[in-house]
Write a protein that holds these residues in place. Structure first.
Motif, PDB file in Angstrom:
ATOM      1  N   VAL A  65       0.836  -1.204   0.000  1.00 39.09           N
ATOM      2  CA  VAL A  65       0.000   0.000   0.000  1.00 39.09           C
ATOM      3  C   VAL A  65       0.872   1.255   0.000  1.00 39.09           C
ATOM      4  O   VAL A  65       0.430   2.327  -0.431  1.00 39.09           O
ATOM      5  N   TYR A  66       2.114   1.133   0.492  1.00 38.15           N
ATOM      6  CA  TYR A  66       3.027   2.278   0.463  1.00 38.15           C
ATOM      7  C   TYR A  66       3.177   2.795  -0.963  1.00 38.15           C
ATOM      8  O   TYR A  66       3.156   4.007  -1.202  1.00 38.15           O
ATOM      9  N   CYS A  67       3.329   1.889  -1.928  1.00 36.63           N
ATOM     10  CA  CYS A  67       3.569   2.273  -3.318  1.00 36.63           C
ATOM     11  C   CYS A  67       2.359   2.944  -3.949  1.00 36.63           C
ATOM     12  O   CYS A  67       2.501   3.714  -4.904  1.00 36.63           O
ATOM     13  N   SER A  68       1.166   2.648  -3.442  1.00 32.68           N
ATOM     14  CA  SER A  68      -0.055   3.212  -4.014  1.00 32.68           C
ATOM     15  C   SER A  68      -0.595   4.402  -3.247  1.00 32.68           C
ATOM     16  O   SER A  68      -1.386   5.181  -3.791  1.00 32.68           O
ATOM     17  N   VAL A  69      -0.175   4.579  -1.993  1.00 35.70           N
ATOM     18  CA  VAL A  69      -0.789   5.591  -1.143  1.00 35.70           C
ATOM     19  C   VAL A  69       0.200   6.655  -0.674  1.00 35.70           C
ATOM     20  O   VAL A  69      -0.157   7.827  -0.532  1.00 35.70           O
ATOM     21  N   ILE A  70       1.456   6.285  -0.447  1.00 38.44           N
ATOM     22  CA  ILE A  70       2.427   7.212   0.156  1.00 38.44           C
ATOM     23  C   ILE A  70       3.477   7.689  -0.831  1.00 38.44           C
ATOM     24  O   ILE A  70       3.810   8.877  -0.860  1.00 38.44           O
ATOM     25  N   CYS A  71       4.022   6.803  -1.655  1.00 40.31           N
ATOM     26  CA  CYS A  71       5.096   7.164  -2.574  1.00 40.31           C
ATOM     27  C   CYS A  71       4.594   8.107  -3.662  1.00 40.31           C
ATOM     28  O   CYS A  71       3.737   7.723  -4.477  1.00 40.31           O
ATOM     29  N   PRO A  72       5.099   9.340  -3.751  1.00 38.13           N
ATOM     30  CA  PRO A  72       4.579  10.286  -4.750  1.00 38.13           C
ATOM     31  C   PRO A  72       4.890   9.869  -6.180  1.00 38.13           C
ATOM     32  O   PRO A  72       4.101  10.132  -7.088  1.00 38.13           O
ATOM     33  N   LEU A  73       6.043   9.213  -6.397  1.00 37.13           N
ATOM     34  CA  LEU A  73       6.380   8.788  -7.748  1.00 37.13           C
ATOM     35  C   LEU A  73       5.442   7.677  -8.215  1.00 37.13           C
ATOM     36  O   LEU A  73       5.045   7.634  -9.379  1.00 37.13           O
ATOM     37  N   GLY A  74       5.092   6.781  -7.294  1.00 35.44           N
ATOM     38  CA  GLY A  74       4.133   5.738  -7.632  1.00 35.44           C
ATOM     39  C   GLY A  74       2.758   6.298  -7.937  1.00 35.44           C
ATOM     40  O   GLY A  74       2.086   5.876  -8.888  1.00 35.44           O
ATOM     41  N   ILE A  75       2.329   7.269  -7.157  1.00 31.68           N
ATOM     42  CA  ILE A  75       1.023   7.895  -7.383  1.00 31.68           C
ATOM     43  C   ILE A  75       1.019   8.648  -8.699  1.00 31.68           C
ATOM     44  O   ILE A  75       0.029   8.629  -9.448  1.00 31.68           O
ATOM     45  N   MET A  76       2.125   9.330  -9.013  1.00 29.11           N
ATOM     46  CA  MET A  76       2.229  10.028 -10.294  1.00 29.11           C
ATOM     47  C   MET A  76       2.089   9.053 -11.459  1.00 29.11           C
ATOM     48  O   MET A  76       1.411   9.346 -12.466  1.00 29.11           O
ATOM     49  N   GLN A  77       2.694   7.882 -11.341  1.00 32.11           N
ATOM     50  CA  GLN A  77       2.572   6.882 -12.397  1.00 32.11           C
ATOM     51  C   GLN A  77       1.131   6.391 -12.525  1.00 32.11           C
ATOM     52  O   GLN A  77       0.655   6.129 -13.630  1.00 32.11           O
ATOM     53  N   ASP A  78       0.424   6.279 -11.405  1.00 28.64           N
ATOM     54  CA  ASP A  78      -0.983   5.889 -11.457  1.00 28.64           C
ATOM     55  C   ASP A  78      -1.820   6.924 -12.204  1.00 28.64           C
ATOM     56  O   ASP A  78      -2.774   6.575 -12.918  1.00 28.64           O
ATOM     57  N   ILE A  79      -1.465   8.197 -12.039  1.00 27.40           N
ATOM     58  CA  ILE A  79      -2.196   9.257 -12.742  1.00 27.40           C
ATOM     59  C   ILE A  79      -1.988   9.133 -14.249  1.00 27.40           C
ATOM     60  O   ILE A  79      -2.941   9.213 -15.041  1.00 27.40           O
ATOM     61  N   PHE A  80      -0.745   8.905 -14.677  1.00 28.43           N
ATOM     62  CA  PHE A  80      -0.483   8.700 -16.105  1.00 28.43           C
ATOM     63  C   PHE A  80      -1.178   7.436 -16.609  1.00 28.43           C
ATOM     64  O   PHE A  80      -1.702   7.411 -17.729  1.00 28.43           O
ATOM     65  N   ALA A  81      -1.168   6.380 -15.802  1.00 24.06           N
ATOM     66  CA  ALA A  81      -1.829   5.138 -16.197  1.00 24.06           C
ATOM     67  C   ALA A  81      -3.332   5.347 -16.348  1.00 24.06           C
ATOM     68  O   ALA A  81      -3.967   4.756 -17.233  1.00 24.06           O
ATOM     69  N   TRP A  82      -3.907   6.194 -15.506  1.00 28.12           N
ATOM     70  CA  TRP A  82      -5.342   6.487 -15.602  1.00 28.12           C
ATOM     71  C   TRP A  82      -5.664   7.158 -16.935  1.00 28.12           C
ATOM     72  O   TRP A  82      -6.658   6.827 -17.580  1.00 28.12           O
ATOM     73  N   PHE A  83      -4.817   8.083 -17.365  1.00 31.08           N
ATOM     74  CA  PHE A  83      -5.021   8.711 -18.671  1.00 31.08           C
ATOM     75  C   PHE A  83      -4.860   7.682 -19.785  1.00 31.08           C
ATOM     76  O   PHE A  83      -5.552   7.745 -20.813  1.00 31.08           O
ATOM     77  N   GLY A  84      -3.938   6.730 -19.581  1.00 32.28           N
ATOM     78  CA  GLY A  84      -3.767   5.687 -20.572  1.00 32.28           C
ATOM     79  C   GLY A  84      -5.006   4.820 -20.720  1.00 32.28           C
ATOM     80  O   GLY A  84      -5.404   4.453 -21.829  1.00 32.28           O
ATOM     81  N   LYS A  85      -5.639   4.516 -19.596  1.00 36.68           N
ATOM     82  CA  LYS A  85      -6.859   3.709 -19.636  1.00 36.68           C
ATOM     83  C   LYS A  85      -8.009   4.473 -20.275  1.00 36.68           C
ATOM     84  O   LYS A  85      -8.923   3.881 -20.858  1.00 36.68           O
ATOM     85  N   LYS A  86      -7.992   5.806 -20.164  1.00 39.61           N
ATOM     86  CA  LYS A  86      -9.030   6.609 -20.795  1.00 39.61           C
ATOM     87  C   LYS A  86      -8.927   6.543 -22.318  1.00 39.61           C
ATOM     88  O   LYS A  86      -9.932   6.604 -23.018  1.00 39.61           O
ATOM     89  N   SER A  87      -7.702   6.417 -22.822  1.00 45.93           N
ATOM     90  CA  SER A  87      -7.512   6.361 -24.270  1.00 45.93           C
ATOM     91  C   SER A  87      -7.776   4.959 -24.822  1.00 45.93           C
ATOM     92  O   SER A  87      -8.171   4.799 -25.977  1.00 45.93           O
ATOM     93  N   LYS A  88      -7.527   3.948 -23.994  1.00 42.97           N
ATOM     94  CA  LYS A  88      -7.764   2.577 -24.437  1.00 42.97           C
ATOM     95  C   LYS A  88      -8.013   1.685 -23.230  1.00 42.97           C
ATOM     96  O   LYS A  88      -7.146   1.516 -22.383  1.00 42.97           O
ATOM     97  N   LYS A  89      -9.178   1.092 -23.163  1.00 44.62           N
ATOM     98  CA  LYS A  89      -9.497   0.193 -22.063  1.00 44.62           C
ATOM     99  C   LYS A  89      -8.831  -1.162 -22.279  1.00 44.62           C
ATOM    100  O   LYS A  89      -8.487  -1.539 -23.398  1.00 44.62           O
ATOM    101  N   TYR A  90      -8.693  -1.884 -21.175  1.00 44.66           N
ATOM    102  CA  TYR A  90      -8.146  -3.238 -21.210  1.00 44.66           C
ATOM    103  C   TYR A  90      -6.788  -3.259 -21.926  1.00 44.66           C
ATOM    104  O   TYR A  90      -6.515  -4.110 -22.762  1.00 44.66           O
ATOM    105  N   ARG A  91      -5.934  -2.315 -21.593  1.00 41.49           N
ATOM    106  CA  ARG A  91      -4.662  -2.160 -22.290  1.00 41.49           C
ATOM    107  C   ARG A  91      -3.557  -3.034 -21.711  1.00 41.49           C
ATOM    108  O   ARG A  91      -2.489  -3.165 -22.301  1.00 41.49           O
ATOM    109  N   TYR A  92      -3.771  -3.649 -20.534  1.00 41.91           N
ATOM    110  CA  TYR A  92      -2.706  -4.414 -19.889  1.00 41.91           C
ATOM    111  C   TYR A  92      -2.891  -5.916 -20.110  1.00 41.91           C
ATOM    112  O   TYR A  92      -3.929  -6.376 -20.581  1.00 41.91           O
TER     113      TYR A  92
END
Length: 495
Positions: A65-92
């Motif tokens: 949970v540290y990587c998803s809740v506390i680490c700012p670099l991890g959270i920043m990557q989640d934000i970019f990943a969210w934009f990625g999912k907006k452009s294409k679903k089921y991308r992983y």
């Protein structure tokens, strides 16, 4: 519900941490300074065992949970990943863990610490990487917006806002921040948590611990129809939906799989069996003792050097020649740093002290051996005796907390007079700027020729009283080099 709670906490964390790097008033550091101190690597280097033990305990209980809740670099990557999912679903899609790469990068980090390569250490540290992005890219935007409001307020005769100077201390650090943002942004937009689960040493360490966490997402095989929807929505690429397995060393407990599953087959609950742990150990093929040795080495060793030289333009209203940095034999680190060795052993180049310095004294090094680590120089200002901002905000112990009384008695260096640059001798004018502005009275003006009161007066430095604040160097009118400059001390003294 768990996903929404995770998102709310993550957004709060990244906003709080970002404020630490962009705020110029000092209020954010006063109220939110603890956010820097709960980051894993800074806490480890500061030997803050309470925080380290707490984060390890949380990981063993709840997973990464540290990587998803506390680490700012991890959270920043989640934000970019969210934009990625907006452009294409089921991308992983599920992919096997790349243990060789993970261990290689992890060992590079450890070797870099042993070998004293501060550049490698600072590049790999996730909190430091985000700090450079925030201070180099976000802080100037924050300053611009503030100055815009200041102009609007001034139009209505209001002083609710005031102008601040936007400074790019180092184009090298700026370039590193841009490159980091672009590379991580692209990777996370396209592939999710590639950096966290392949490169990041903190992610590798916590991933090893999270395999043994009590709570984690668990797949109920009786409900799962192996549709693979969870795998195609997992940004950590750790869910093998076809075989009903989750790689818990890469799972960051984002809870996306729980909200995605249409059959309620995935729940965040206690991992009842230990079979998956045996599978993980066998598949990984890594000696546990070796891992323990590496973790212990990280907790007890960090070695680097600290030095920097950078040209800055002197301030003022008149058009004057640029002031240049003198050739110091020993670099200067601020009061509270104790010694060059202490800074080398604890600094991760997060830039927080540089961003917090209100006098423009600290800036990142541009030399390869000490790249991005803070160094003091006095072209833009001097280290005011009443200011302790850098020691207040440092999360790693590289600059230890001190009060105003302590700072006034710490000697970080001593002033050195350069006869050939002194204006009373070169131009035949009266000066005495260095003596007038010395806060400790360590400089006195005396006749350059004994028993001749009409001869030019020159400064004499009492090294025992000088604290190395740099007021003399900063305010000396001689150009391009000051006629008096501060030579650093390898170990700080108390006067």
């Amino acid at each position: 519900m768990l996903k929404q709670l995770r998102i709310a906490l993550a957004l709060t964390s990244i906003v709080f941490v970002t404020l630490l790097f962009v705020d110029f008033t000092g209020l954010a550091h006063h109220w939110l300074g603890w956010m820097a101190k709960i980051q894993f690597l800074p806490a480890l280097l500061a030997l803050n065992f309470v925080v380290v033990v707490a984060l390890v305990a949380v990981t063993l209980l709840l997973g990464r949970v540290y990587c998803s809740v506390i680490c700012p670099l991890g959270i920043m990557q989640d934000i970019f990943a969210w934009f990625g999912k907006k452009s294409k679903k089921y991308r992983y899609s599920y992919s096997p863990r790349k243990n060789v790469l993970r261990i290689v990068f992890f060992c590079i980090m450890v070797v870099a610490i042993f070998m004293g390569s501060s550049v490698v250490v600072s590049l790999f540290a996730p909190y430091s990487a985000y700090g450079r992005i925030a201070s180099s890219l976000m802080a100037p935007v924050w300053d611009w917006v503030n100055n815009l409001f200041a102009d609007i307020a001034a139009h209505y005769d209001s002083y609710a806002f005031y102008h601040t100077e936007t400074v790019v201390y180092s184009w090298v650090v700026f370039g590193v921040a841009v490159a980091t943002l672009v590379i991580l942004g692209f990777l996370s937009w396209r592939n999710g948590r590639t950096y966290c689960n392949t490169v990041c040493p903190v992610g590798t360490l916590l991933g090893f611990l999270s395999k043994y966490s009590l709570f984690a997402p668990v797949i109920d095989k009786t409900k799962c129809n192996a549709c693979g929807l969870c795998s195609r929505n997992c940004k950590a690429a750790c869910i093998d939906g076809k075989n009903h397995k989750i790689d818990y060393s890469r799972c960051v407990a984002c809870m996306d799989c729980i909200s995605t599953c249409r059959h309620g087959a995935i729940s965040y609950s206690i991992k009842w069996g230990k079979e998956h742990m045996k599978e993980d150990r066998n598949a990984e093929g890594i000696n546990t003792a070796r891992r323990t040795f590496i973790v212990t080495a990280m907790a007890t060793t960090a070695a680097a050097a600290l030095k920097a030289q950078e040209k800055k333009v002197d301030g003022g209203l008149a058009v004057i020649e640029d002031k240049q940095i003198p050739n110091r034999k020993t670099r200067i680190v601020p009061p509270g740093a104790v010694s060059l060795k202490n800074v080398a052993e604890h600094c991760t180049s997060c830039q927080l002290c540089i961003q917090a310095c209100p006098n423009g004294v600290l800036r990142p090094s541009t030399e390869l051996t000490t790249l991005m680590q803070p160094v003091a120089s006095y072209e833009n200002g001097y280290c005011r005796p009443e200011c302790t901002r850098c020691s207040d905000v440092c999360p790693t112990g590289a600059i230890r907390p001190i009060d105003v009384a302590e700072k006034s008695s710490v000697q970080v260096g001593h002033a050195v007079w350069i006869k050939d640059n002194c204006l009373p001798l070169t131009e035949g004018v009266r000066c005495g700027n260095c003596a007038r502005h010395c806060p400790t009275g360590a400089i006195q003006m005396v006749s350059s020729v004994a028993d001749d009161e009409n001869s030019p007066y020159i400064p004499v430095v009492n090294i025992e009283k000088c604290i190395g604040c740099g007021a003399c160097e900063n305010l000396c009118p001689s150009r391009p080099f000051s006629a008096i400059y501060v030579e650093g001390h390898e170990i700080h003294k108390t006067i």
